[in-house]
Design a protein around this motif. Structure first.
Motif, PDB file in Angstrom:
ATOM      1  N   PRO A  81      42.518  29.410  47.392  1.00  0.00           N
ATOM      2  CA  PRO A  81      42.588  29.948  48.468  1.00  0.00           C
ATOM      3  C   PRO A  81      41.486  29.825  49.450  1.00  0.00           C
ATOM      4  O   PRO A  81      41.126  29.971  50.638  1.00  0.00           O
ATOM      5  CB  PRO A  81      43.943  30.230  49.131  1.00  0.00           C
ATOM      6  N   ALA A  82      40.584  31.003  49.018  1.00  0.00           N
ATOM      7  CA  ALA A  82      39.542  31.158  49.757  1.00  0.00           C
ATOM      8  C   ALA A  82      37.933  31.232  48.995  1.00  0.00           C
ATOM      9  O   ALA A  82      38.320  31.989  47.791  1.00  0.00           O
ATOM     10  CB  ALA A  82      40.163  33.298  50.278  1.00  0.00           C
ATOM     11  N   ASP A  83      37.251  31.454  49.698  1.00  0.00           N
ATOM     12  CA  ASP A  83      35.544  32.334  49.051  1.00  0.00           C
ATOM     13  C   ASP A  83      35.849  33.520  49.152  1.00  0.00           C
ATOM     14  O   ASP A  83      36.249  33.708  49.136  1.00  0.00           O
ATOM     15  CB  ASP A  83      34.524  31.535  49.828  1.00  0.00           C
ATOM     16  N   GLY A  84      35.105  33.469  47.935  1.00  0.00           N
ATOM     17  CA  GLY A  84      34.899  35.112  47.066  1.00  0.00           C
ATOM     18  C   GLY A  84      35.117  35.625  45.843  1.00  0.00           C
ATOM     19  O   GLY A  84      35.075  34.803  44.806  1.00  0.00           O
ATOM     20  N   LEU A  85      35.802  36.836  45.733  1.00  0.00           N
ATOM     21  CA  LEU A  85      35.426  37.693  44.258  1.00  0.00           C
ATOM     22  C   LEU A  85      36.593  37.567  43.879  1.00  0.00           C
ATOM     23  O   LEU A  85      37.447  38.387  45.331  1.00  0.00           O
ATOM     24  CB  LEU A  85      34.252  38.660  44.378  1.00  0.00           C
ATOM     25  N   ILE A  86      37.436  37.692  42.715  1.00  0.00           N
ATOM     26  CA  ILE A  86      38.746  37.906  42.223  1.00  0.00           C
ATOM     27  C   ILE A  86      38.931  39.127  42.381  1.00  0.00           C
ATOM     28  O   ILE A  86      37.474  40.005  40.893  1.00  0.00           O
ATOM     29  CB  ILE A  86      38.854  37.644  40.868  1.00  0.00           C
ATOM     30  N   THR A  87      39.210  40.609  42.173  1.00  0.00           N
ATOM     31  CA  THR A  87      39.381  41.818  42.284  1.00  0.00           C
ATOM     32  C   THR A  87      40.727  42.361  41.496  1.00  0.00           C
ATOM     33  O   THR A  87      40.594  43.513  40.919  1.00  0.00           O
ATOM     34  CB  THR A  87      39.192  42.853  43.440  1.00  0.00           C
ATOM     35  N   SER A  88      41.519  41.476  41.664  1.00  0.00           N
ATOM     36  CA  SER A  88      42.806  42.194  41.154  1.00  0.00           C
ATOM     37  C   SER A  88      43.368  40.604  40.871  1.00  0.00           C
ATOM     38  O   SER A  88      43.738  39.762  41.166  1.00  0.00           O
ATOM     39  CB  SER A  88      43.308  43.228  41.564  1.00  0.00           C
ATOM     40  N   ALA A  89      44.356  40.941  39.878  1.00  0.00           N
ATOM     41  CA  ALA A  89      45.990  40.023  39.369  1.00  0.00           C
ATOM     42  C   ALA A  89      46.831  40.900  39.304  1.00  0.00           C
ATOM     43  O   ALA A  89      47.544  40.827  38.146  1.00  0.00           O
ATOM     44  CB  ALA A  89      45.040  39.665  38.022  1.00  0.00           C
ATOM     45  N   GLU A  90      47.224  41.718  39.655  1.00  0.00           N
ATOM     46  CA  GLU A  90      48.648  42.470  39.422  1.00  0.00           C
ATOM     47  C   GLU A  90      49.457  42.180  39.480  1.00  0.00           C
ATOM     48  O   GLU A  90      49.912  40.412  40.164  1.00  0.00           O
ATOM     49  CB  GLU A  90      48.744  43.699  40.405  1.00  0.00           C
ATOM     50  N   VAL A  91      50.631  42.396  38.506  1.00  0.00           N
ATOM     51  CA  VAL A  91      52.196  41.684  38.598  1.00  0.00           C
ATOM     52  C   VAL A  91      53.162  42.347  38.798  1.00  0.00           C
ATOM     53  O   VAL A  91      53.310  43.692  38.522  1.00  0.00           O
ATOM     54  CB  VAL A  91      51.903  40.852  37.065  1.00  0.00           C
ATOM     55  N   ARG A  92      54.086  42.307  39.957  1.00  0.00           N
ATOM     56  CA  ARG A  92      55.446  42.876  40.229  1.00  0.00           C
ATOM     57  C   ARG A  92      56.476  41.795  40.425  1.00  0.00           C
ATOM     58  O   ARG A  92      56.247  40.990  41.050  1.00  0.00           O
ATOM     59  CB  ARG A  92      54.651  43.849  41.604  1.00  0.00           C
ATOM     60  N   VAL A 211      39.911  34.077  36.433  1.00  0.00           N
ATOM     61  CA  VAL A 211      39.689  35.830  35.912  1.00  0.00           C
ATOM     62  C   VAL A 211      38.862  37.287  36.426  1.00  0.00           C
ATOM     63  O   VAL A 211      38.634  36.904  37.545  1.00  0.00           O
ATOM     64  CB  VAL A 211      38.586  36.068  34.504  1.00  0.00           C
ATOM     65  N   VAL A 212      39.317  38.539  36.497  1.00  0.00           N
ATOM     66  CA  VAL A 212      38.880  39.424  38.391  1.00  0.00           C
ATOM     67  C   VAL A 212      37.543  39.431  37.399  1.00  0.00           C
ATOM     68  O   VAL A 212      36.779  39.289  36.433  1.00  0.00           O
ATOM     69  CB  VAL A 212      39.427  41.161  37.260  1.00  0.00           C
ATOM     70  N   GLY A 213      36.591  39.155  38.543  1.00  0.00           N
ATOM     71  CA  GLY A 213      35.029  39.255  38.544  1.00  0.00           C
ATOM     72  C   GLY A 213      34.503  38.174  38.539  1.00  0.00           C
ATOM     73  O   GLY A 213      33.389  38.077  39.308  1.00  0.00           O
ATOM     74  N   GLN A 214      35.170  37.206  38.960  1.00  0.00           N
ATOM     75  CA  GLN A 214      34.885  36.071  38.934  1.00  0.00           C
ATOM     76  C   GLN A 214      34.814  35.399  40.390  1.00  0.00           C
ATOM     77  O   GLN A 214      35.545  35.758  41.473  1.00  0.00           O
ATOM     78  CB  GLN A 214      36.332  34.681  37.873  1.00  0.00           C
ATOM     79  N   ARG A 215      34.041  34.345  40.986  1.00  0.00           N
ATOM     80  CA  ARG A 215      33.612  34.208  42.125  1.00  0.00           C
ATOM     81  C   ARG A 215      34.724  33.011  42.600  1.00  0.00           C
ATOM     82  O   ARG A 215      33.734  31.897  41.426  1.00  0.00           O
ATOM     83  CB  ARG A 215      32.249  33.755  42.313  1.00  0.00           C
ATOM     84  N   VAL A 216      35.371  32.143  43.169  1.00  0.00           N
ATOM     85  CA  VAL A 216      35.458  31.234  43.662  1.00  0.00           C
ATOM     86  C   VAL A 216      35.361  30.641  44.745  1.00  0.00           C
ATOM     87  O   VAL A 216      34.974  31.012  46.286  1.00  0.00           O
ATOM     88  CB  VAL A 216      37.542  31.461  43.103  1.00  0.00           C
ATOM     89  N   CYS A 217      35.555  29.069  44.833  1.00  0.00           N
ATOM     90  CA  CYS A 217      35.369  28.500  46.038  1.00  0.00           C
ATOM     91  C   CYS A 217      36.699  28.148  46.575  1.00  0.00           C
ATOM     92  O   CYS A 217      37.455  26.793  46.260  1.00  0.00           O
ATOM     93  CB  CYS A 217      34.371  27.400  45.063  1.00  0.00           C
ATOM     94  N   ALA A 218      36.945  28.076  47.543  1.00  0.00           N
ATOM     95  CA  ALA A 218      38.428  27.643  48.356  1.00  0.00           C
ATOM     96  C   ALA A 218      38.601  26.002  47.983  1.00  0.00           C
ATOM     97  O   ALA A 218      37.807  25.116  48.140  1.00  0.00           O
ATOM     98  CB  ALA A 218      38.434  27.893  49.743  1.00  0.00           C
ATOM     99  N   GLY A 219      39.590  25.778  47.633  1.00  0.00           N
ATOM    100  CA  GLY A 219      40.235  24.558  47.804  1.00  0.00           C
ATOM    101  C   GLY A 219      39.122  23.515  46.233  1.00  0.00           C
ATOM    102  O   GLY A 219      39.645  22.761  46.237  1.00  0.00           O
ATOM    103  N   GLU A 220      38.157  24.258  45.164  1.00  0.00           N
ATOM    104  CA  GLU A 220      37.729  24.044  44.791  1.00  0.00           C
ATOM    105  C   GLU A 220      38.087  24.357  43.051  1.00  0.00           C
ATOM    106  O   GLU A 220      37.814  23.254  41.951  1.00  0.00           O
ATOM    107  CB  GLU A 220      35.732  23.351  44.331  1.00  0.00           C
ATOM    108  N   THR A 221      37.718  25.674  42.953  1.00  0.00           N
ATOM    109  CA  THR A 221      37.881  26.249  41.372  1.00  0.00           C
ATOM    110  C   THR A 221      39.325  26.689  41.435  1.00  0.00           C
ATOM    111  O   THR A 221      40.147  27.389  42.248  1.00  0.00           O
ATOM    112  CB  THR A 221      37.287  28.182  41.924  1.00  0.00           C
TER     113      THR A 221
END
Length: 229
Positions: A81-92, A211-221
């Motif tokens: 949903p956004a450009d940026g760096l994945i920093t967490s993927a916690e589950v609750r 994965v955590v640490g991966q850079r992503v692009c909104a709408g594409e990754t």
């Protein structure tokens, strides 16, 4: 004589350029900005100063407000949903919270991870309280978090939500789809004006491929591979 005159002109021009650089030190002079990468062109310290005084450089605002065309991939799955760096993927409690951190230099228009219907648009933090306490790491790290949570019902992936999170320093959030409207995968959802966090909430059962640490692009990754198994 001509050679001497040319040398004097060159020295004069160099003196002017060095003077312009020195008067703006440690920030780049106007003539130098065009040759620098965005991070060097607009240093973080300078941007934070603009946040306090409100006097943003027009060039930076133009860069920050860019909204490039994006094309979702042909493969099935949720897109970031956004450009940026994945920093967490916690589950609750059966929900995975995929946290994407944005910098001042990332593109700040958010996009829908999937096609579906907007169920609710839930703003919170109008009175400098997040409404959920500080048990989420992505809220603990914010000073007076302000957020808008967009809940989306989808046929393929179940119920999703996208949180646009900012803080008291830059608390303007725009959301464009209205409650009850149908949206497409990769469609523009809104914009955080100088905010820095977007969180995608999804069912834990979805097979995450980012994965955590991966850079992503909104709408594409792609962040998941296909629908719920």
């Amino acid at each position: 004589m001509t050679t001497l005159a040319v040398q004097l002109v060159v020295l004069l021009l160099l003196s002017i350029l060095i003077g312009m650089w020195a008067t703006r030190f440690p920030y780049p002079a106007p003539w130098l900005r065009r040759f620098l990468s965005p991070k060097l062109r607009w240093p973080e310290r300078q941007i934070r100063g603009w946040l306090q005084n409100g006097r943003f450089h027009p060039g930076f605002l133009g860069f920050f407000n860019r909204d490039p065309h994006r094309v979702p991939p042909p493969e099935a799955g949720l897109v970031a949903p956004a450009d940026g760096l994945i920093t967490s993927a916690e589950v609750r409690d059966g929900v995975r919270y995929l946290v994407i951190a944005l910098t001042f230099w990332d593109m700040h228009v958010q996009r829908s991870p999937a096609a579906g219907r907007v169920v609710t648009v839930e703003p919170s933090g109008d009175q400098l309280m997040d409404g959920e306490g500080r048990d989420f790491s992505f809220l603990r790290e914010k000073h007076c978090p302000v957020q808008t949570r967009i809940v989306i019902d989808t046929e393929e992936f179940g119920r999703l939500a996208v949180r646009l999170i900012t803080s008291i320093a830059a608390r303007r959030i725009e959301v464009w789809p209205e409650e009850g409207s149908m949206i497409e995968r990769g469609q523009r959802l809104g914009r955080i004006l100088l905010g820095s966090t977007v969180v995608l909430e999804m069912p834990e059962a979805l097979p995450v491929c980012a994965v955590v640490g991966q850079r992503v692009c909104a709408g594409e990754t792609l962040v998941t591979a296909g629908a719920t198994p």
